[in-house]
Design a protein around this motif. Sequence first.
Motif, PDB file in Angstrom:
ATOM      1  N   GLY A  47       4.621  10.159  -1.422  1.00  0.00           N
ATOM      2  CA  GLY A  47       3.262   9.757  -1.087  1.00  0.00           C
ATOM      3  C   GLY A  47       2.742   8.593  -1.907  1.00  0.00           C
ATOM      4  N   ARG A  83      -3.124  11.021   9.449  1.00  0.00           N
ATOM      5  CA  ARG A  83      -3.665   9.918   8.635  1.00  0.00           C
ATOM      6  C   ARG A  83      -2.845   8.638   8.755  1.00  0.00           C
ATOM      7  NH1 ARG A  83      -4.245  12.979   2.909  1.00  0.00           N
ATOM      8  NH2 ARG A  83      -5.627  14.650   3.561  1.00  0.00           N
ATOM      9  N   THR A 104      -0.492  18.496   9.042  1.00  0.00           N
ATOM     10  CA  THR A 104      -1.656  17.891   9.701  1.00  0.00           C
ATOM     11  C   THR A 104      -1.948  16.510   9.144  1.00  0.00           C
ATOM     12  OG1 THR A 104      -3.167  18.974   8.162  1.00  0.00           O
ATOM     13  CG2 THR A 104      -2.691  20.128  10.229  1.00  0.00           C
ATOM     14  N   GLU A 105      -1.509  16.255   7.917  1.00  0.00           N
ATOM     15  CA  GLU A 105      -1.726  14.959   7.272  1.00  0.00           C
ATOM     16  C   GLU A 105      -1.042  13.815   8.010  1.00  0.00           C
ATOM     17  OE1 GLU A 105      -2.628  18.115   4.381  1.00  0.00           O
ATOM     18  OE2 GLU A 105      -0.961  17.782   5.759  1.00  0.00           O
ATOM     19  N   GLU A 128      -4.184  16.755  15.072  1.00  0.00           N
ATOM     20  CA  GLU A 128      -4.434  15.492  14.367  1.00  0.00           C
ATOM     21  C   GLU A 128      -3.551  14.363  14.872  1.00  0.00           C
ATOM     22  OE1 GLU A 128      -5.987  18.760  11.844  1.00  0.00           O
ATOM     23  OE2 GLU A 128      -4.136  18.461  12.964  1.00  0.00           O
ATOM     24  N   THR A 186       3.112  17.257   2.516  1.00  0.00           N
ATOM     25  CA  THR A 186       1.790  16.835   2.981  1.00  0.00           C
ATOM     26  C   THR A 186       1.430  15.454   2.452  1.00  0.00           C
ATOM     27  OG1 THR A 186       0.727  17.970   1.137  1.00  0.00           O
ATOM     28  CG2 THR A 186       0.960  19.201   3.198  1.00  0.00           C
ATOM     29  N   GLU A 187       2.022  15.064   1.340  1.00  0.00           N
ATOM     30  CA  GLU A 187       1.761  13.750   0.737  1.00  0.00           C
ATOM     31  C   GLU A 187       2.185  12.609   1.639  1.00  0.00           C
ATOM     32  OE1 GLU A 187       1.807  16.731  -2.491  1.00  0.00           O
ATOM     33  OE2 GLU A 187       3.134  16.335  -0.800  1.00  0.00           O
ATOM     34  N   SER A 193      -0.052   4.916   4.156  1.00  0.00           N
ATOM     35  CA  SER A 193      -0.977   4.228   5.069  1.00  0.00           C
ATOM     36  C   SER A 193      -0.367   3.027   5.785  1.00  0.00           C
ATOM     37  CB  SER A 193      -2.230   3.793   4.306  1.00  0.00           C
ATOM     38  OG  SER A 193      -1.880   2.979   3.210  1.00  0.00           O
ATOM     39  N   GLY A 222       0.988  11.901   4.246  1.00  0.00           N
ATOM     40  CA  GLY A 222      -0.256  11.360   4.783  1.00  0.00           C
ATOM     41  C   GLY A 222      -0.812  10.182   4.000  1.00  0.00           C
TER      42      GLY A 222
END
Length: 124
Positions: free
Chosen positions: A7, A56, A52-53, A77, A28-29, A34, A31
């Motif tokens: 992440g 993002r 769910t991340e 998401e 989860t990281e 970017s 997300g």
Amino acid sequence: TMPTEIGRLSNLMYMYLYRNSLTGTIPTEIGFLSSLSDMSLYRNNLTGTMPTEIGRLSNLMYMYLYRNSLTGTIPTEIGRLSRLTYLWASSNSLAGTIPTEIGRLSRLKYMNPSINSLFGAYCS
């Protein structure tokens, strides 16, 4: 195993980790990536749910998750991924309804959810 430190790679645009016998879950990281436009994690031994991340990842265009052992549902998401063009999640153990939020993805050209236990409007 994919380390949670992944992440920290906020400038990463292409993640090609396919066919590496990776185990464990998608952290989860993920997300925090970017800038990511291509996520190729297919043909590994990844388990657990799609985090769910993933919602993002605003620059994501290609998501290849096929031939893993992912479980659970496709998160709602995913409807936030306005640039998503390819979604290939076949040959997992995903179940439930394909979220209607996928209908928001106006750039989606190819979606393959086959060989799972999914149902809904987008399965026909």
